[in-house]
Design an enzyme around this catalytic site. Structure first.
Site, short mmCIF file in Angstrom:
data_model
loop_
_atom_site.label_atom_id
_atom_site.label_comp_id
_atom_site.label_asym_id
_atom_site.label_seq_id
_atom_site.Cartn_x
_atom_site.Cartn_y
_atom_site.Cartn_z
N HIS A 32 0.83 -1.21 0.00
CA HIS A 32 0.00 0.00 0.00
C HIS A 32 0.86 1.25 0.00
O HIS A 32 1.97 1.26 0.52
CB HIS A 32 -0.89 0.01 1.25
CG HIS A 32 -1.87 -1.10 1.31
ND1 HIS A 32 -1.54 -2.36 1.75
CD2 HIS A 32 -3.19 -1.14 1.01
CE1 HIS A 32 -2.61 -3.13 1.70
NE2 HIS A 32 -3.62 -2.42 1.26
N CYS B 129 0.23 -26.18 -15.86
CA CYS B 129 -0.48 -24.90 -15.86
C CYS B 129 0.47 -23.74 -15.61
O CYS B 129 0.35 -22.69 -16.21
CB CYS B 129 -1.57 -24.90 -14.79
SG CYS B 129 -2.71 -26.28 -14.91
C1 FAD Z 1 -7.49 -10.99 3.65
C2 FAD Z 1 -6.26 -10.18 4.00
C3 FAD Z 1 -5.72 -9.31 3.06
C4 FAD Z 1 -4.58 -8.55 3.37
N1 FAD Z 1 -4.02 -7.79 2.41
C5 FAD Z 1 -2.86 -7.12 2.68
C6 FAD Z 1 -2.19 -6.40 1.67
O1 FAD Z 1 -2.60 -6.41 0.51
N2 FAD Z 1 -1.09 -5.69 2.00
C7 FAD Z 1 -0.61 -5.68 3.28
O2 FAD Z 1 0.38 -5.00 3.53
N3 FAD Z 1 -1.19 -6.40 4.24
C8 FAD Z 1 -2.30 -7.12 3.97
N4 FAD Z 1 -2.88 -7.88 4.95
C9 FAD Z 1 -2.24 -7.93 6.26
C10 FAD Z 1 -1.01 -8.85 6.28
O3 FAD Z 1 -1.32 -10.09 5.74
C11 FAD Z 1 -0.54 -9.03 7.71
O4 FAD Z 1 -0.43 -7.78 8.30
C12 FAD Z 1 0.79 -9.71 7.83
O5 FAD Z 1 0.85 -10.88 7.08
C13 FAD Z 1 1.05 -10.02 9.28
O6 FAD Z 1 2.22 -10.76 9.41
P1 FAD Z 1 2.59 -11.40 10.81
O7 FAD Z 1 3.93 -11.97 10.63
O8 FAD Z 1 2.37 -10.42 11.88
O9 FAD Z 1 1.48 -12.51 11.05
P2 FAD Z 1 1.37 -14.01 10.54
O10 FAD Z 1 1.74 -14.15 9.14
O11 FAD Z 1 0.04 -14.50 10.94
O12 FAD Z 1 2.48 -14.75 11.36
C14 FAD Z 1 2.34 -15.12 12.70
C15 FAD Z 1 2.98 -16.46 12.87
O13 FAD Z 1 3.08 -16.76 14.26
C16 FAD Z 1 2.94 -18.16 14.42
N5 FAD Z 1 2.55 -18.42 15.80
C17 FAD Z 1 1.44 -18.00 16.44
N6 FAD Z 1 1.42 -18.47 17.68
C18 FAD Z 1 2.54 -19.17 17.87
C19 FAD Z 1 3.08 -19.90 18.96
N7 FAD Z 1 2.45 -19.96 20.12
N8 FAD Z 1 4.26 -20.53 18.78
C20 FAD Z 1 4.92 -20.48 17.59
N9 FAD Z 1 4.44 -19.81 16.54
C21 FAD Z 1 3.26 -19.16 16.67
C22 FAD Z 1 1.89 -18.52 13.42
O14 FAD Z 1 2.00 -19.89 13.06
C23 FAD Z 1 2.19 -17.58 12.27
O15 FAD Z 1 2.97 -18.19 11.26
C24 FAD Z 1 -4.01 -8.65 4.66
C25 FAD Z 1 -4.55 -9.54 5.59
C26 FAD Z 1 -5.65 -10.31 5.27
C27 FAD Z 1 -6.18 -11.28 6.26
#
Ligand code: FAD
Ligand code: FAD
Lengths: 582, 418
Positions: free
Chosen positions: A137, A498
């Site tokens: 974004h 594909c």
């Molecule tokens: C439908 C949708 C569309 C989106 N579109 C965009 C976009 O276009 N652009 C953008 O910038 N953002 C977008 N986002 C937001 C973006 O996907 C997230 O902000 C980002 O992926 C978050 O990353 P994270 O590493 O915080 O979370 P996650 O990817 O959820 O990683 C957290 C990890 O922690 C692990 N975990 C949890 N608990 C434990 C535990 N107790 N022990 C060990 N491991 C654990 C999980 O397995 C997971 O892999 C979107 C989100 C959604 C749902």
């Protein structure tokens, strides 16, 4: 009473909640946050009460209200138990291998410290980081002065550089927001001001004709548009994996199938973290656990926020239709709810498909990725009209993801105020992917600061910011592709028809710096099975390649780790004929 | 660059027959196949029933394929296997194919090409199945591959969604291998597979067939744990309140085949929405000069014998075209889509010296006591009474036309009572 709570404030909130939500909800103060407890009839009431308690002068909302008759499934943890990590000492333990945890690991790997990143799944990027739009974004949506606005804009700027260093395809395709007369008048001054406040560069108004020159296939139901040329597109899972691989190449360790189960604190300091693979003794802990980040905070007795998962559904269209879209196009509806999503639209992915969505649905289950007809139909009805040449028969698949929203609706990127060696990278909802590089840099600073009080922290002399990705033969010129095949004939054996993925690429994924061997993990790296047949043709061949290269029996091969086995037993006669691609 | 008169894409039954007849017609012919062995999908169809028309024998799929592979080998027609055609471009009057194999990328030139690359299976998302996404949900063709080629059972207790032929055949196969097939669920009120398969694969093994029912939800985290089944109304919409949960560890989908025409589309070959394959004339030439189509890439056949026939006809025409190009004059064949699902060919080339048309068609509904009539202006070219027409069972008809009487007039297909 903690923090500078105002006398009578809690009573006021309690009163409002009783009046407009339910009399079975009880408010209390906990440290400097507000705690909600009780039992109500519906999940909507839980959210409503949480919202009422938000931004009322407390640090955060701890919403523990339960819904009558609704039991949340217990946290999904790996069945595997061993002592691979027993008594392991590390300087930094990162919990969560999404894009945030992985980016942090990469930035921290610049330092002479030991880093362990754990994730409970059998691969990185299994949750939000592989279930989003891949949009980088521009930073126009978040309210000025929020952390979201700051990190989004900074993160966006960093993308060209990190993507290049990590050899991940990234493109600044721009995004176009169409408007009609009403929207143009009301929103346009607001947008201009916000672009200035947030530091979004390059915003431009386009006439209908100019818009159509950029996107000739969109419908006519608009009068003009705004374009944000800094907007980019990336494969979110490839980005996540690239961050983590670069960290590993620089000495960090990644342990998959490893869940943080509990945390032992003494004197407001984490002593150890128990996992299913042993007890880890870290100097500091970074909480990047996505939708579960509030539970990790709770384990360390530092809960001051609540994640209420906000689900989004996304449809993927056949690459065939990719030619009808060049960028990201949306048309916000007038009555769009403010806190919901940015409204979604149509997105051309870096691999040439079109994504449609997402929507935004509040629901209580953090890891429920099921889809239903209603939501998918709504997306079709809402966004398909933008591109008249697409139709439901172009849908090859759809999926959902959960955003890690807090009630404050902002990122939490800070050293714990209560636990001395804990840092939070939590509440990272959208635009978390776009913000990841900037968030990681700040967390790096915080971590080095805290660590420096415990040990000497020196920069690594030979830190290598570069990582080489798996070659994408399909995208190469014929000359280059030919050279690759000459060097390694496996690059000439096409397994996935594909997506035109070769055996060589699949072998590369299996042998990559963070070795994987489930079908989905390989799919995330090199795409076999991501096309229109969804693996109906190539699954057996991919399984065979895993069998040969990962030293596994086909009976042990899974779709996505755990017990998601591909086949269950041999047939009566056992082994069959010698056919197929291999 | 190597040059050929005719290059055939795919060495399934269609491609093998096309390659053979093109060669026999005197064309310098090459067959290109993506997999390691020729035979196409037949390699995994180890049940019998193939070849009743072609050989008047009941062969298994591999046996049927083997006969053609032998003929091709005996004639020393070159087949490149483990070789993938990534793109085709038309330059002047020549087609240039980019061909990838473990030896690198080569270019192959051809005067005519025959697309015989078969079909793919519709997947769960393409028919809008919802719920979770565990392992154990797969297309019938994939299950067939696991069982017949690899020797593994993909599940122990499953339900089959869709009553397409591959699903029916897999119901029997899985049962024979010791898995429990709880039932075949079909959303329509009549089965999509051949009657012979209903009898031999379901009835003989007491596997129930449920009509007007569908899966509305799949549950399970890692593996399938069960499905929610619903009755559907006359518009095939699930009826609220009829949901029933069935425990199982596998869902096998047999919900339709889709001709593969990505390469055709890249060459601007026009696709018929009814067949999902290219429009062709009676010589199986698509609307782009020099590109031919046959087999399941043209339309989904229910008997491999007809696949072979279309390949043979396409091969012969392609060879002819390669030896002397000609100008076509295409007249559309009119077909009432309320009565028929489709008819192939969709065009008649009135310039062609081939005035014998082999036509494949399917009725839209199950109908009884009807007449199918083919006429041009006022001349009746073909007429046949059917006591019974059933959409899953393709009809093949052959008729001649007189070129002179055809000028400026299209051919019409009609269905009449009586
Ligand atoms: C439908 C949708 C569309 C989106 N579109 C965009 C976009 O276009 N652009 C953008 O910038 N953002 C977008 N986002 C937001 C973006 O996907 C997230 O902000 C980002 O992926 C978050 O990353 P994270 O590493 O915080 O979370 P996650 O990817 O959820 O990683 C957290 C990890 O922690 C692990 N975990 C949890 N608990 C434990 C535990 N107790 N022990 C060990 N491991 C654990 C999980 O397995 C997971 O892999 C979107 C989100 C959604 C749902
Ligand atoms: C999964 C599946 C299972 C089936 N099971 C049954 C059954 O049990 N019983 C039954 O009666 N019918 C079955 N059928 C129907 C059967 O496909 C047809 O009867 C017949 O095999 C079709 O012949 P074909 O030559 O048109 O296609 P295919 O047999 O599919 O042959 C096409 C060939 O083209 C090759 N090819 C495709 N693209 C390229 C490219 N770009 N470059 C090079 N080569 C390429 C493919 O590898 C394949 O070998 C099944 C169909 C499918 C898809």
């Amino acid at each position: 009473m903690n923090g500078g709570a105002v006398l009578g404030r809690i009573e006021k909130i309690q009163g409002e909640i009783i009046n407009s939500v339910s009399k079975n909800i009880f408010c209390a103060e906990k440290r400097n946050s507000i705690l909600l407890e009780g039992e109500v009839e519906t999940y909507e009431e839980v959210i409503k009460a949480g919202k009422l308690a938000t931004n009322r002068g407390y640090k955060g909302v701890i919403n523990n209200i339960k819904v009558k008759g609704l039991t949340l499934p217990s946290r999904k943890h790996p069945k595997l138990i061993d002592n691979k990590l027993e008594r392991k000492k590390v300087d930094v333990l990162i919990i969560g291998g999404g894009v945030i945890g992985s980016a942090i690991a990469r930035e921290l790997s610049k330092w002479e410290i030991s880093i362990l990143l754990i994730d409970k799944e059998d691969d990185l990027a299994v949750h939000a980081s592989s279930r989003n739009n891949g949009m980088i974004h521009p930073g126009i949506d978040p309210n000025p002065k929020t952390k979201k606005a700051y990190y989004n804009v900074q993160g966006n700027k960093l993308y060209s550089k990190v993507a290049k260093e990590l050899d991940v395809s990234f493109e600044r395709c721009g995004n176009i927001v169409l408007y009609d007369a009403w929207y143009g008048k009301i929103i346009s001054p607001v947008l201009k001001l916000r672009a200035r406040l947030n530091g979004v560069e390059g915003m431009k108004y386009l006439s209908k004709r100019e818009t159509k020159e950029l996107e000739p296939y969109i419908y006519d139901d608009f009068i003009g548009s705004v374009i944000f040329p800094t907007t980019g597109i990336v494969s979110p899972y490839k980005m996540t994996i690239a961050f983590a691989e670069n960290a590993v190449l620089n000495g960090a360790e990644v342990s998959l199938n490893t869940a943080a189960l509990s945390i032992k604190c003494e004197d407001r300091k984490i002593i150890y973290v128990d996992t299913n693979r042993g007890r880890i003794f870290p100097k500091i802990v970074i909480n990047a656990a996505g939708v579960h980040a509030d539970e990790i905070a709770e384990m360390a007795d530092d809960r001051f926020f609540t994640i209420h998962p906000r689900k989004g559904h996304i449809l993927i269209l056949d690459k065939k239709k990719g030619q009808f879209l060049n960028s990201i196009v949306s048309k916000p509806a007038i009555n769009q709810s403010k806190s919901g999503t940015k409204g979604g639209g149509v997105t051309k992915t870096i691999d040439g498909n079109i994504l449609v969505g997402p929507d935004a649905v509040e629901q209580p289950f953090k890891e429920d990725y099921s889809t239903n007809k209603e939501n998918i139909d709504n997306i079709i009805n809402k966004h398909f009209p933008i591109l008249p040449l697409i139709s439901p028969s172009d849908i090859i698949t759809y999926f959902s993801g959960n955003r890690a929203a807090t009630y404050e609706e902002d990122f939490i990127i800070e050293k714990s105020e209560y636990v001395k060696n804990l840092i939070h990278a939590a509440g990272i909802q959208s635009p978390g992917l776009a913000s990841a590089p900037a968030i990681a840099l700040d967390i790096e600073k915080m971590a080095v600061e805290v660590l420096s009080t415990m040990m000497e922290v020196k920069p690594k002399e030979k830190w290598n910011p570069y990582r080489k990705g798996i070659p994408e033969l399909f995208k190469m010129s014929e000359k280059e592709r030919n050279e690759y095949i000459k060097k390694r004939p496996d690059y000439g054996i096409i397994i996935c028809r594909c997506e035109e993925i070769s055996k060589g690429e699949i072998v590369d994924a299996i042998n990559s710096p963070i070795p994987v061997n489930s079908l989905d993990a390989i799919k995330r790296r090199v795409r076999p099975g991501m096309g229109r047949c969804q693996g109906a043709f190539c699954t057996p061949s991919v399984a065979k390649i895993i069998e040969e290269n990962a030293n596994k029996n086909i009976l042990e091969i899974t779709k996505k780790g755990g017990e998601s086995y591909l086949v269950v037993e041999e047939t009566k006669k056992g082994g069959g004929a010698q056919f197929g691609i291999l | 660059m190597e040059f050929y008169d005719v290059v055939v894409l795919g060495a399934g039954p269609a491609g093998l027959a096309a390659g053979l007849s093109s060669y026999e017609e005197g064309a310098n012919t090459l067959i290109i196949e993506r997999e390691k062995y020729p035979g196409g999908i037949l390699k995994q169809c180890i049940h019998d029933g193939f070849g009743l028309v072609e050989f008047k024998e009941r062969l298994t799929g591999p046996e049927y394929a083997e006969r053609f592979i032998k003929m091709v080998r005996n004639k020393k027609i070159p087949i490149l296997t483990s070789t993938f055609v990534t793109s085709i471009k038309k330059e002047e009057e020549i087609f240039i194919l980019s061909v990838v194999s473990k030896d690198g990328i080569i270019k192959v030139g051809a005067k005519a090409i025959i697309l015989a690359n078969g079909c793919r299976e519709r997947t769960s998302k393409q028919i809008g199945i919802h719920g979770t996404r565990p392992s154990g949900v797969m297309t019938a063709g994939l299950a067939q591959y696991f069982v017949n080629i690899m020797g593994y059972l993909p599940c122990k207790k499953c339900i089959i969604l869709g009553s397409g032929d591959i699903g029916l055949i897999m119901a029997r196969r899985l049962t024979l291998e010791g898995a429990k097939v709880l039932g075949v669920y079909e959303v329509k009120n009549s089965p999509s597979g051949l009657t012979r398969n209903i009898v031999q694969c379901l009835n003989d093994f007491s596997i129930p067939l449920y009509l007007s029912k569908t899966i509305t939800k799949i549950s399970g985290d890692d593996r399938v744990e069960g499905v929610e089944i619903c009755d559907v109304d006359e518009n095939m919409k699930p009826i609220k309140g009829t949901e029933k949960f069935i425990e199982c560890d596998g869902v096998i989908l047999s919900v339709g085949l889709i001709p593969e025409n990505e390469i055709a589309e890249s060459l601007n070959v026009e696709i018929d929405n009814a067949t999902k394959g290219p429009y062709v004339d009676q010589n199986f030439m698509t609307k782009v000069d020099g590109i031919f189509s046959c087999g399941n890439a043209l339309h989904v056949n229910d008997l491999v014998d007809y696949v072979t026939e279309s390949g043979r006809l396409a091969g012969k025409s392609a060879a002819k075209y390669a030896s002397s190009k000609y100008k076509r004059a295409l007249n559309p064949i009119e077909i009432p889509l309320n009565k028929f699902l489709y008819a192939v060919p969709q065009y008649i080339d009135i310039n062609s010296d081939n005035n014998k048309v082999v036509m494949y068609l399917r009725s839209r509904d199950i109908v009884k006591n009807v007449k199918v009539i083919i006429k041009s202006r006022n001349e009746i070219l073909y007429e046949k009474r059917y006591t019974h027409l059933n959409p899953p069972e393709m009809e093949r008809i052959v008729f001649d036309f007189n070129r002179s009487s055809l000028n400026d007039y299209s051919i019409k297909i009609l269905m009449q009572e009586g």
